[in-house]
Enzyme design. Structure first.
Site: not given
Ligand code: FNR
Length: 364
Positions: A34, A89, A116, A144, A146, A172, A237, A259, A261, A264, A292, A294, A296
């Site tokens: 996940y 989340a 979140s 944040q 939704y 978002t 976002k 972003s 996301h 995802r 946002d 990538g 690392r």
């Molecule tokens: C997320 N992301 C996310 N974004 C958001 O606005 N609300 C949320 O609840 C979540 N939940 C969430 C769960 C998990 C497990 C991940 C990995 C990501 C997206 C997050 O805010 C962010 O945009 C990404 O994680 C950025 O990518 P990298 O840098 O983690 O690869």
């Protein structure tokens, strides 16, 4: 969690990548997938990394960088550094202390966390833990949002965050359709939501997407309405197109987060880093543009900032720290990334964020 919790920073950890390797051994496979997976064929997830790898840094020796720092002001908040924790989340999936641990670590490190809408602990208690760890108002976490299917429910959630003193709100918008839902263990839930969103019932011949999920997704009109309702700065976002950036600013948004996301949602979306320059060019300094997807390590932070982002969101890497060692692991991850950012600045001849550029210190 498959392993007993750790109460100290594990030995031998020098980078966020070290935490990734450790977290892989500590999380159960469902939680791990996940966290790590992108959508579709992971094209966008991979593109995010390739974009950073293609960006070079230019050493600029002999600059006097004594007294340098990473401080900034953003949306009325004073921050020690530009590394914000992205909204992620259900953090109790990754550690029993969940969002408390991340928010406390962010506050203790002089930064901020975006909590979140899908947090697994109450907004009020996360805010309290954060303010205690950071020693005051400037340590409040950010919220944040939704979209909750309709205006009334969305506003009730935003008002709840407002009442708990979250000073900055971010909507978002890139994930309006829940294509895959995680099977949550009973003890981990989105405790701040009134009830989970379910798709509208369909009549024969109707589309699951257009008439089901998208019937509850927000539109630009809803964004304009939301902007009017909230007193706090409202950030958007999930923007990758310059026209959308323009539209958001015209509706009164106070900032944007470029972003995808973390790869995802729409697989095939461009690398977030590659989308950044066109958006910055269109926005032309009217509002802060954050980056946002990538990041690392601290060199990545430097790259995004040197292209012109005002701050970055750290995503999966801090969850590796959380899964490995709770609040200590998150705080340590932030510190490691910040140290790498400071070193990149120093080696590039940049004393402050204002003077930052990949080709070295700017004039003036
Ligand atoms: C997320 N992301 C996310 N974004 C958001 O606005 N609300 C949320 O609840 C979540 N939940 C969430 C769960 C998990 C497990 C991940 C990995 C990501 C997206 C997050 O805010 C962010 O945009 C990404 O994680 C950025 O990518 P990298 O840098 O983690 O690869």
């Amino acid at each position: 969690m498959t392993e007993p919790r750790l109460d100290a920073i594990p030995a031998g950890i020098a980078t966020a990548a070290d935490y990734e390797a450790l977290a892989a051994t500590r999380l159960d496979p469902t939680a791990w997938r996940y966290l790590q997976d992108g959508s579709g064929n992971n094209l966008t997830l991979a593109a995010n990394r390739r974009a950073f790898e293609a960006q070079t840094l230019m050493p600029r020796p002999l600059a006097d960088v004594r007294g340098g720092h990473t401080r900034l002001n953003l949306f009325g908040q004073a921050l020690e550094h530009p590394i914000l924790l992205a909204p992620i989340a259900y953090q109790r999936l990754f550690h029993p202390d969940g969002e408390f641990a991340s928010a406390m670590a962010a506050a203790a490190q002089g930064g901020a966390m975006w909590v979140s809408s899908l947090a697994s602990q109450s907004l009020e208690s996360i805010a309290e833990a954060s303010q205690q760890a950071g020693g005051g108002d400037q340590s409040a976490p950010w919220f944040q949002l939704y979209w909750q299917g309709d205006r009334e429910r969305t506003l009730r959630l935003a008002r709840r965050a407002e009442a708990a003193d979250y000073p900055v709100h971010m909507l978002t918008v890139d994930a309006p359709v829940k294509l895959a839902t995680l099977e949550l263990p009973g003890e981990v839930q989105a405790v701040n939501l009134e009830h989970p969103l379910v798709a509208a019932p369909l009549r024969q011949g109707q589309s699951k997407v257009f008439d089901g999920w998208m019937a509850q997704a927000p539109t630009w009109d809803d964004l304009a309405w939301l902007r009017d309702q909230l007193r706090q700065p409202l950030i958007l976002k999930g923007i990758l197109h310059a026209d959308d950036a323009e539209h958001a600013i015209n509706l009164g948004c106070d900032g944007l987060v470029v972003s995808n996301h973390g790869g995802r949602v729409l697989d095939g979306a461009p690398a977030s880093l590659n989308a950044l320059p066109a958006i910055l060019a269109r926005v032309a300094g009217r509002v802060p543009v954050l980056f946002d997807s990538g990041i690392r390590d601290g060199r990545d932070v430097f790259k995004a900032l040197s292209l012109g982002a005002s701050a970055v969101l750290l995503g999966r890497p801090y969850i590796w720290g959380l899964a490995s060692a709770g609040a200590l692991g998150v705080a340590h991850t932030i510190r490691l990334v910040r140290d790498e950012l400071e070193l990149s600045m120093a080696l590039s001849g940049c004393k402050t964020l204002a003077g930052l550029s990949t080709t070295g210190p700017q004039e003036g």
